[in-house]
Design an enzyme around this catalytic site. Structure first.
Site, PDB file in Angstrom:
ATOM      1  N   GLU A 296       0.813  -1.225   0.000  1.00  0.00           N
ATOM      2  CA  GLU A 296       0.000   0.000   0.000  1.00  0.00           C
ATOM      3  C   GLU A 296       0.849   1.278   0.000  1.00  0.00           C
ATOM      4  OE1 GLU A 296      -3.848  -1.528   2.486  1.00  0.00           O
ATOM      5  OE2 GLU A 296      -2.094  -1.035   3.674  1.00  0.00           O
TER       6      GLU A 296
HETATM    7  C1  TNX Z   1      -3.957  -3.992   5.205  1.00  0.00           C
HETATM    8  S1  TNX Z   1      -2.247  -6.335   4.838  1.00  0.00           S
HETATM    9  C2  TNX Z   1      -2.678  -3.706   5.642  1.00  0.00           C
HETATM   10  C3  TNX Z   1      -2.463  -3.269   7.027  1.00  0.00           C
HETATM   11  C4  TNX Z   1      -3.747  -3.100   7.767  1.00  0.00           C
HETATM   12  C5  TNX Z   1      -4.664  -4.250   7.441  1.00  0.00           C
HETATM   13  C6  TNX Z   1      -5.927  -4.232   8.211  1.00  0.00           C
HETATM   14  C7  TNX Z   1      -1.233  -5.249   4.604  1.00  0.00           C
HETATM   15  C8  TNX Z   1       0.007  -5.684   4.015  1.00  0.00           C
HETATM   16  N1  TNX Z   1      -1.558  -3.983   4.906  1.00  0.00           N
HETATM   17  O1  TNX Z   1      -1.718  -2.067   7.040  1.00  0.00           O
HETATM   18  O2  TNX Z   1      -3.465  -3.073   9.142  1.00  0.00           O
HETATM   19  O3  TNX Z   1      -4.964  -4.214   6.073  1.00  0.00           O
HETATM   20  O4  TNX Z   1      -6.669  -5.399   8.001  1.00  0.00           O
END
Ligand code: TNX
Length: 512
Positions: A320
């Site tokens: 992300e």
């Molecule tokens: C996605 S999974 C994220 C996290 C959040 C999570 C909450 C991932 C690699 N990144 O930063 O905490 O969703 O479910």
């Protein structure tokens, strides 16, 4: 479990004897010996014929644990075994993988055989689960301490059986982490991935960069006090885990999810301006600057702090990266990966990072829910020579609500019921990716909504145990019906251990 042979045992999934439902993950091969229960008496000894320091430590730790509830002396000796002893046998005749073991129990003796200290630990862990739940008590109990007769021949399906704890959104003190290591190692989990940095906090002291924790640590997702691990704390966590054959995988999320680091060292961002405090849920759009040497100098110091203790992997995050242009993201990941390998560690990263082409030998963590882009990146990673750890959000995310009654949790990938967490198979998850490219599985507990041990327990138990079984047990030994019985059988043990598990309606819990 490689080439290990099955002696007299017949595969019996699920275990027929109600006592044997106490073993989870379900062993690869198990044959009950009805009417041949072993009763541990006050004069029982632990006999280890082989003079090996690493095995001696494992046996000494097991004895120390079992002395508490039984009050027995449980002397560890190299003398020949007598009736009533527990025998540990280092079986080095080849054919056994490092985690494989056999466990024989009859009325006269218990024999745990393995080719490594780790195998002995796995076998003694199974024995621990076969002892009455009262054996977990913190003070003496009357017993009796009986173990049902059995022949087990066991070993893991996958080498990597992990769980992730997010200590960045909410900080968890050392004692909480050690407690968690104890609990997860009971289910043969062998990696604990610590998410050590995010927008909301930086949790590992980096001696060369003191501001990371001075500025980045005293905060959490709801404006709470946060916290961090000193170098000594971290060494203690790694050592404690290693005694239980759990490897700590440190993650420093980058280039996004990095507000805490950018506030400490604003020169990490391209505009040199410190971003505002991030003390809420969500994903920031900040980014470490991809084309500045200062970025990689700092990452070098961070990875040095992680590499000051034994370990194999460093996780660079890579998920992300909302505030990073795609080309910059590719540059960043390649350079960060090179800094990791220059420290003699292998790279682990979330699946987005596979777009950059990671060094061969990297481990890519798939957290998708089947989106074509995520699946393609996992396939790309394997084509480039990486292996996969699977954390599918709709099965392995312990931060998702079980159902609408859950007091904690998010719902973007869920709800994830106990059955959802259990009913899937790694080998059929990603089209075109077969079992040989998969290192294993990892459950993940993000901590936006959990801040206490009780909340962690509630979200992790029982789902974490299901993911652990998927990682350990052969596919044909597993079934939802057998698993429900095994989880129900853990309730009494969790009650003694003080685990605040979720009483899922799907599980036939024993009457209270
Ligand atoms: C996605 S999974 C994220 C996290 C959040 C999570 C909450 C991932 C690699 N990144 O930063 O905490 O969703 O479910």
């Amino acid at each position: 479990m490689g080439t290990m042979s099955t002696p007299t045992a017949e595969t019996t999934p699920p275990a027929p004897d109600p006592v044997l439902t106490s073993i989870v993950p379900v062993p690869a091969a198990l044959a009950a010996r009805p009417g041949e229960a072993f009763r541990l008496e006050p004069d029982a000894r632990l006999v280890v014929a082989d003079d090996r320091a690493d095995v001696a430590v494992v046996v000494a730790n097991f004895a120390a644990w079992l002395r508490v509830a039984t009050g027995f002396a449980l002397t560890v000796t190299g003398e020949p075994p007598a009736d009533g002893d527990v025998v540990v046998d280092l079986d080095d005749d080849g054919g056994m993988g490092p985690e494989d073991y056999t466990l024989h129990v009859d009325a006269r003796r218990i024999v745990v055989a393995a080719s490594t200290a780790e195998g002995v630990f796995r076998g003694l862990t199974t024995l621990r689960l076969m002892l009455p739940p009262g054996a977990e008590a913190a003070s003496g109990l009357p017993g009796p301490w009986t173990v049902p007769g059995v022949d087990i021949s066991d070993g893991p399906r996958f080498a990597y059986r992990g769980t992730m704890l997010d200590v960045a959104r909410h900080f968890f003190p050392v004692e909480s982490v050690l407690r968690y290591i104890d609990l997860v190692s009971l289910y043969k989990v062998n990696h604990l991935h610590l998410h050590l940095s995010d927008d909301q906090g930086w949790r590992l002291m980096v001696p060369a960069r003191p501001l990371l924790t001075e500025v980045g640590a005293p905060n959490d997702v709801e404006g709470g006090p946060g916290g961090f691990y000193s170098s000594a704390d971290y060494a203690r966590i790694v050592g404690y885990a290693s005694d239980r054959f759990v490897e700590i995988v440190p993650e420093f999320d980058s280039p996004g999810h990095s507000t805490a680091a950018l506030r400490a060292y604003p020169e990490l961002s391209c505009d040199g301006v410190a971003p505002p405090l991030y003390d809420h849920t969500g994903i920031s759009e900040v980014s470490m600057c991809a084309d500045r040497e200062t970025t990689y100098d700092l990452l070098g110091d961070v990875y040095d702090a992680a590499a000051a203790v034994p370990g194999e992997l460093i996780h660079i995050g890579g998920d992300e990266a909302m505030g990073t242009a795609h080309d910059d993201f590719l540059t960043f990941v390649r350079r960060a990966a090179a800094v990791v390998t220059s420290r003699g560690r292998r790279v682990m990263a979330w699946h987005e990072a596979a777009a950059a082409g990671l060094p061969a030998g990297s481990v890519v963590q798939y957290w998708g829910v089947g989106q074509p882009e995520a699946v393609e990146l996992a396939q790309r990673a394997v084509a480039d020579g990486a292996t996969l750890v699977l954390s599918p959000g709709d099965h392995a995310y312990l931060d998702q609500k079980y159902d609408e009654s859950s007091p904690y949790g998010l719902v973007w990938a869920g709800p994830v019921s106990v059955r959802d967490s259990y009913d899937w198979d790694p080998a059929t998850m990603i089209d075109g990716v077969s079992e040989s490219a998969i290192d294993g599985v990892e459950s993940a507990l993000w901590s936006e909504t959990v801040s206490t041990d009780a909340a962690v327990d509630y979200m992790a138990f029982p789902r974490l145990v299901g993911i652990a079984e998927i990682g350990w047990s052969p596919a044909d030994a597993r079934s939802w019906d057998g698993y429900r019985q095994r989880i129900a059988a853990q309730a009494a043990r969790w009650d003694v251990l003080g685990v605040s598990y979720f009483h899922a309606p799907e599980i036939p819990w024993p009457p209270a």
